[in-house]
Motif scaffolding. Structure first.
Motif, PDB file in Angstrom:
ATOM      1  N   ALA A  95       0.833  -1.208   0.000  1.00 47.22           N
ATOM      2  CA  ALA A  95       0.000   0.000   0.000  1.00 47.22           C
ATOM      3  C   ALA A  95       0.863   1.252   0.000  1.00 47.22           C
ATOM      4  O   ALA A  95       0.584   2.229  -0.711  1.00 47.22           O
ATOM      5  N   GLY A  96       1.937   1.237   0.795  1.00 48.96           N
ATOM      6  CA  GLY A  96       2.841   2.385   0.817  1.00 48.96           C
ATOM      7  C   GLY A  96       3.500   2.620  -0.522  1.00 48.96           C
ATOM      8  O   GLY A  96       3.581   3.759  -1.009  1.00 48.96           O
ATOM      9  N   GLN A  97       3.962   1.532  -1.157  1.00 46.04           N
ATOM     10  CA  GLN A  97       4.581   1.679  -2.483  1.00 46.04           C
ATOM     11  C   GLN A  97       3.550   2.172  -3.508  1.00 46.04           C
ATOM     12  O   GLN A  97       3.905   2.901  -4.445  1.00 46.04           O
ATOM     13  N   GLY A  98       2.313   1.782  -3.327  1.00 46.33           N
ATOM     14  CA  GLY A  98       1.266   2.227  -4.252  1.00 46.33           C
ATOM     15  C   GLY A  98       1.049   3.722  -4.245  1.00 46.33           C
ATOM     16  O   GLY A  98       0.524   4.278  -5.216  1.00 46.33           O
ATOM     17  N   THR A  99       1.467   4.407  -3.163  1.00 47.72           N
ATOM     18  CA  THR A  99       1.328   5.867  -3.140  1.00 47.72           C
ATOM     19  C   THR A  99       2.192   6.507  -4.225  1.00 47.72           C
ATOM     20  O   THR A  99       1.870   7.587  -4.720  1.00 47.72           O
ATOM     21  N   CYS A 100       3.285   5.847  -4.602  1.00 47.56           N
ATOM     22  CA  CYS A 100       4.096   6.318  -5.735  1.00 47.56           C
ATOM     23  C   CYS A 100       3.252   6.284  -7.005  1.00 47.56           C
ATOM     24  O   CYS A 100       3.331   7.189  -7.843  1.00 47.56           O
ATOM     25  N   GLY A 101       2.437   5.241  -7.146  1.00 43.02           N
ATOM     26  CA  GLY A 101       1.555   5.127  -8.309  1.00 43.02           C
ATOM     27  C   GLY A 101       0.515   6.227  -8.354  1.00 43.02           C
ATOM     28  O   GLY A 101       0.209   6.766  -9.428  1.00 43.02           O
ATOM     29  N   LEU A 102      -0.049   6.584  -7.201  1.00 41.95           N
ATOM     30  CA  LEU A 102      -1.028   7.679  -7.162  1.00 41.95           C
ATOM     31  C   LEU A 102      -0.390   8.977  -7.644  1.00 41.95           C
ATOM     32  O   LEU A 102      -1.005   9.756  -8.384  1.00 41.95           O
ATOM     33  N   GLU A 103       0.858   9.209  -7.245  1.00 40.23           N
ATOM     34  CA  GLU A 103       1.557  10.421  -7.687  1.00 40.23           C
ATOM     35  C   GLU A 103       1.837  10.380  -9.186  1.00 40.23           C
ATOM     36  O   GLU A 103       1.682  11.390  -9.881  1.00 40.23           O
ATOM     37  N   ILE A 104       2.251   9.212  -9.683  1.00 38.08           N
ATOM     38  CA  ILE A 104       2.495   9.082 -11.120  1.00 38.08           C
ATOM     39  C   ILE A 104       1.230   9.425 -11.909  1.00 38.08           C
ATOM     40  O   ILE A 104       1.278  10.145 -12.910  1.00 38.08           O
ATOM     41  N   VAL A 105       0.094   8.911 -11.448  1.00 34.15           N
ATOM     42  CA  VAL A 105      -1.177   9.177 -12.128  1.00 34.15           C
ATOM     43  C   VAL A 105      -1.476  10.675 -12.149  1.00 34.15           C
ATOM     44  O   VAL A 105      -1.828  11.250 -13.191  1.00 34.15           O
ATOM     45  N   GLU A 106      -1.320  11.326 -10.993  1.00 30.51           N
ATOM     46  CA  GLU A 106      -1.586  12.772 -10.909  1.00 30.51           C
ATOM     47  C   GLU A 106      -0.647  13.549 -11.822  1.00 30.51           C
ATOM     48  O   GLU A 106      -1.072  14.466 -12.549  1.00 30.51           O
ATOM     49  N   GLN A 107       0.620  13.202 -11.790  1.00 30.34           N
ATOM     50  CA  GLN A 107       1.617  13.941 -12.574  1.00 30.34           C
ATOM     51  C   GLN A 107       1.465  13.670 -14.065  1.00 30.34           C
ATOM     52  O   GLN A 107       1.668  14.572 -14.886  1.00 30.34           O
ATOM     53  N   ALA A 108       1.096  12.452 -14.427  1.00 30.75           N
ATOM     54  CA  ALA A 108       0.843  12.136 -15.836  1.00 30.75           C
ATOM     55  C   ALA A 108      -0.341  12.955 -16.344  1.00 30.75           C
ATOM     56  O   ALA A 108      -0.321  13.494 -17.464  1.00 30.75           O
ATOM     57  N   ARG A 109      -1.351  13.083 -15.510  1.00 28.82           N
ATOM     58  CA  ARG A 109      -2.534  13.872 -15.885  1.00 28.82           C
ATOM     59  C   ARG A 109      -2.154  15.331 -16.118  1.00 28.82           C
ATOM     60  O   ARG A 109      -2.624  15.972 -17.066  1.00 28.82           O
ATOM     61  N   GLU A 110      -1.262  15.845 -15.251  1.00 26.58           N
ATOM     62  CA  GLU A 110      -0.803  17.229 -15.413  1.00 26.58           C
ATOM     63  C   GLU A 110      -0.052  17.424 -16.725  1.00 26.58           C
ATOM     64  O   GLU A 110      -0.047  18.515 -17.295  1.00 26.58           O
ATOM     65  N   GLU A 111       0.598  16.355 -17.201  1.00 27.84           N
ATOM     66  CA  GLU A 111       1.343  16.408 -18.470  1.00 27.84           C
ATOM     67  C   GLU A 111       0.466  16.044 -19.669  1.00 27.84           C
ATOM     68  O   GLU A 111       0.954  16.011 -20.801  1.00 27.84           O
ATOM     69  N   GLY A 112      -0.802  15.754 -19.420  1.00 30.16           N
ATOM     70  CA  GLY A 112      -1.711  15.385 -20.505  1.00 30.16           C
ATOM     71  C   GLY A 112      -1.520  13.966 -21.004  1.00 30.16           C
ATOM     72  O   GLY A 112      -1.929  13.633 -22.122  1.00 30.16           O
ATOM     73  N   ILE A 113      -0.913  13.100 -20.181  1.00 31.97           N
ATOM     74  CA  ILE A 113      -0.677  11.713 -20.573  1.00 31.97           C
ATOM     75  C   ILE A 113      -1.859  10.863 -20.130  1.00 31.97           C
ATOM     76  O   ILE A 113      -2.156  10.764 -18.942  1.00 31.97           O
ATOM     77  N   GLU A 114      -2.528  10.241 -21.087  1.00 38.69           N
ATOM     78  CA  GLU A 114      -3.683   9.411 -20.771  1.00 38.69           C
ATOM     79  C   GLU A 114      -3.402   7.925 -20.941  1.00 38.69           C
ATOM     80  O   GLU A 114      -4.106   7.082 -20.361  1.00 38.69           O
ATOM     81  N   SER A 115      -2.400   7.587 -21.741  1.00 37.25           N
ATOM     82  CA  SER A 115      -2.104   6.176 -21.961  1.00 37.25           C
ATOM     83  C   SER A 115      -0.604   5.976 -22.140  1.00 37.25           C
ATOM     84  O   SER A 115       0.127   6.908 -22.494  1.00 37.25           O
ATOM     85  N   GLY A 116      -0.157   4.767 -21.870  1.00 34.93           N
ATOM     86  CA  GLY A 116       1.256   4.450 -22.045  1.00 34.93           C
ATOM     87  C   GLY A 116       1.717   3.403 -21.051  1.00 34.93           C
ATOM     88  O   GLY A 116       1.007   3.063 -20.095  1.00 34.93           O
ATOM     89  N   ASP A 117       2.910   2.879 -21.292  1.00 34.18           N
ATOM     90  CA  ASP A 117       3.510   1.919 -20.378  1.00 34.18           C
ATOM     91  C   ASP A 117       4.198   2.647 -19.231  1.00 34.18           C
ATOM     92  O   ASP A 117       4.848   3.672 -19.434  1.00 34.18           O
TER      93      ASP A 117
END
Length: 328
Positions: A154-176
């Protein structure tokens, strides 16, 4: 069992403690990769790796009476430091079981954070679990596993939540989303965060050649092991096999794995330093190595990758910088 609810709860507990690490880019990286490359710089996290997230999540998730008795963990270094720092923040004892062949910097740093370090013979086949079980029984400590532990995932998953937020800020909707992968704690945590918040992003494990147990397990549909326990500079992500808890998550959510060479990791470390001003350790640079040098295994015009740790010995870092003199 870990799920997105646990990840969100961990994010609340980590507020004001874990750093929100940046998502970085460079046109030089894009040119090498032939697509846009974004780097999640977890080497800038407390203790130099993402492992602080899981350590703090686990400590903060224990009931106070249990936590006071102290904790024990086994790790080649990054989980060790994450748990040691979190334990120090709570003022509770921590014993860390580390392989004798772990980088000296990681052993020294773990001791400096206040933990008691117990070394074991990984290369000789000594079982860290057996050493840990004996100490748990003797001292009444709580074992915090490096990846097969729901609170850690769960703690490591918080990195994923940040990636999602930051990708959204960059306009990234899809990708590996390429993730440096050992036992699968970070990869499975990121995969669950993406599933819940950005289904267009797909987590993929990246491992060293010869230690690609997760990649082979995803192919065969069952947990595979590695022939060797050590003997690769990517010490941070050398694990015997995928976790019992993490593998079903990886199997359900992840794309195919990618295996990278030691040479590719050293080259990626050099490029990360030159172009992003980041210090990466070999295992922490594996995902960037895949993004830069395994483009034919990646889909789409944008890729996100983790630099999961930066705790590298000086001599290995010199080898990485020497690759810059050799040219592309």
């Amino acid at each position: 069992m870990s799920d997105i609810t646990m990840i969100r709860a961990a994010a609340e507990r980590l507020k004001g403690h874990a750093r929100r690490t940046p998502l970085l880019s460079s046109p030089f990286l894009d040119e090498i990769a032939g697509r846009r490359v974004f780097v999640k710089a977890e080497c800038l996290q407390h203790t130099g790796s993402f492992k602080y997230r899981g350590g703090r999540s686990a400590l903060s998730g224990l009931d106070p009476e249990t936590r006071t008795k102290g904790v024990i963990a086994y790790s080649s270094g990054n989980h060790a430091q994450g748990v040691a720092k979190a334990a120090a923040e709570y003022g509770v004892p921590a014993i860390i079981i580390m392989p004798a062949d772990a980088p000296k910097l990681k052993i020294d740093n773990t001791r400096a954070l206040g933990a008691e370090v117990v070394l074991y013979d990984r290369a000789g086949g000594e079982s860290r679990e057996a050493v840990g079980d004996a100490l748990v029984a003797e001292r009444g400590l709580t074992l915090i596993r490096p990846y097969d532990e729901p609170l850690v995932i769960a703690g490591q998953g918080t990195c994923g939540l940040e990636i999602v937020e930051q990708a959204r800020e960059e306009g990234i909707e899809s990708g590996d989303v390429l993730v440096c992968c050992g036992g699968g704690g970070l990869t499975s945590g990121i995969a669950m965060a993406c599933e819940a918040e950005a289904p267009g992003l797909r987590a993929r494990p990246v491992e060293p050649e010869g230690f690609d147990d997760v990649t082979r397990s995803l192919q065969s549909g069952q947990r595979e092991g590695n022939a060797r326990a050590s003997g690769n500079i990517c010490d941070a992500i050398l694990t015997p096999s995928p976790g019992e808890i993490t593998f079903p998550i990886l199997q359900r959510l992840c794309g195919p794995g990618i295996a990278v060479s030691e040479e590719d990791c050293l080259r990626a470390m050099g490029v990360a330093f030159q172009r992003l001003k980041l210090v990466a350790e070999p295992g922490g640079a594996a995902a960037l190595a895949a993004a830069l040098y395994h483009g034919d295994e990646i889909e789409g015009d944008t890729v996100i990758c983790t630099i999961s740790g930066g705790n590298v010995d000086t001599e290995v870092f010199r080898r990485a910088l020497a690759t810059l003199e050799e040219g592309p």
